[in-house]
Design a protein around this motif. Structure first.
Motif, PDB file in Angstrom:
ATOM      1  N   GLU A 296       0.774  -1.346  -0.075  1.00 26.70           N
ATOM      2  CA  GLU A 296       0.021  -0.065   0.075  1.00 26.70           C
ATOM      3  C   GLU A 296       1.030   1.346   0.253  1.00 26.70           C
ATOM      4  OE1 GLU A 296      -3.618   0.018   2.680  1.00 26.70           O
ATOM      5  OE2 GLU A 296      -2.564  -1.781   3.569  1.00 26.70           O
ATOM      6  N   PHE A 297       2.012   1.387   0.873  1.00 23.45           N
ATOM      7  CA  PHE A 297       2.883   2.475   0.877  1.00 23.45           C
ATOM      8  C   PHE A 297       3.427   2.421  -0.557  1.00 23.45           C
ATOM      9  CE2 PHE A 297       7.253   4.013   1.861  1.00 23.45           C
ATOM     10  CZ  PHE A 297       6.856   5.184   2.194  1.00 23.45           C
ATOM     11  N   TYR A 298       4.077   1.628  -1.078  1.00 21.17           N
ATOM     12  CA  TYR A 298       4.796   1.426  -2.232  1.00 21.17           C
ATOM     13  C   TYR A 298       3.855   2.102  -3.388  1.00 21.17           C
ATOM     14  CZ  TYR A 298       6.851  -0.279  -6.575  1.00 21.17           C
ATOM     15  OH  TYR A 298       7.432  -0.279  -7.991  1.00 21.17           O
ATOM     16  N   ARG A 299       2.560   1.775  -3.454  1.00 18.52           N
ATOM     17  CA  ARG A 299       1.508   2.198  -4.581  1.00 18.52           C
ATOM     18  C   ARG A 299       1.346   3.568  -4.070  1.00 18.52           C
ATOM     19  NH1 ARG A 299       2.677   0.755  -8.792  1.00 18.52           N
ATOM     20  NH2 ARG A 299       2.145  -1.495  -8.636  1.00 18.52           N
ATOM     21  N   GLU A 300       1.173   4.110  -3.140  1.00 23.50           N
ATOM     22  CA  GLU A 300       1.002   5.383  -3.067  1.00 23.50           C
ATOM     23  C   GLU A 300       1.992   6.205  -3.379  1.00 23.50           C
ATOM     24  OE1 GLU A 300      -1.216   8.886  -1.527  1.00 23.50           O
ATOM     25  OE2 GLU A 300      -1.706   6.622  -1.285  1.00 23.50           O
ATOM     26  N   ILE A 301       3.311   5.765  -3.035  1.00 23.45           N
ATOM     27  CA  ILE A 301       4.626   6.716  -3.580  1.00 23.45           C
ATOM     28  C   ILE A 301       4.594   6.527  -5.280  1.00 23.45           C
ATOM     29  CG2 ILE A 301       6.856   6.731  -3.238  1.00 23.45           C
ATOM     30  CD1 ILE A 301       5.299   7.545  -0.961  1.00 23.45           C
TER      31      ILE A 301
ATOM     32  N   SER B 290       3.646   5.049 -13.145  1.00 22.34           N
ATOM     33  CA  SER B 290       4.478   6.013 -12.961  1.00 22.34           C
ATOM     34  C   SER B 290       6.039   5.743 -13.432  1.00 22.34           C
ATOM     35  CB  SER B 290       4.514   6.267 -11.533  1.00 22.34           C
ATOM     36  OG  SER B 290       4.976   5.033 -10.564  1.00 22.34           O
ATOM     37  N   PHE B 291       6.258   4.413 -13.777  1.00 24.12           N
ATOM     38  CA  PHE B 291       7.673   3.916 -14.267  1.00 24.12           C
ATOM     39  C   PHE B 291       7.575   3.943 -15.706  1.00 24.12           C
ATOM     40  CE2 PHE B 291       8.179   2.017 -10.015  1.00 24.12           C
ATOM     41  CZ  PHE B 291       8.756   2.880  -9.646  1.00 24.12           C
TER      42      PHE B 291
END
Length: 73
Positions: A32-37, A42-43
């Motif tokens: 969840e943290f990764y997907r928020e950032i 986005s890549f």
């Protein structure tokens, strides 16, 4: 302060910090943290340099003491 006392102090500060953060913030799962950032898309896509986007690098840290003692590959 000797090394053992310093280590105990660090542990106490760590617990205090977590208790403080727990009053104001909700825990989240790593993905969840990764997907928020890094939202989906986005890549840069593989081989599409015209996207002009960044690339992610994944790193797995072995659980032994939380420190990567050896990186292979």
């Amino acid at each position: 302060m000797n090394q053992q006392a310093a280590l105990e102090r660090q542990r106490a500060l760590y617990r205090e910090k977590n208790a403080h953060l727990g009053k104001y913030l909700e825990p989240v799962e790593p993905f969840e943290f990764y997907r928020e950032i890094f939202p989906e898309g986005s890549f840069e896509r593989r081989g599409h340099f015209e996207d002009a986007k960044g690339n992610g690098i994944a790193l797995v840290v072995p659980p032994k003491n939380g420190v990567a003692l050896e990186i292979q590959g």
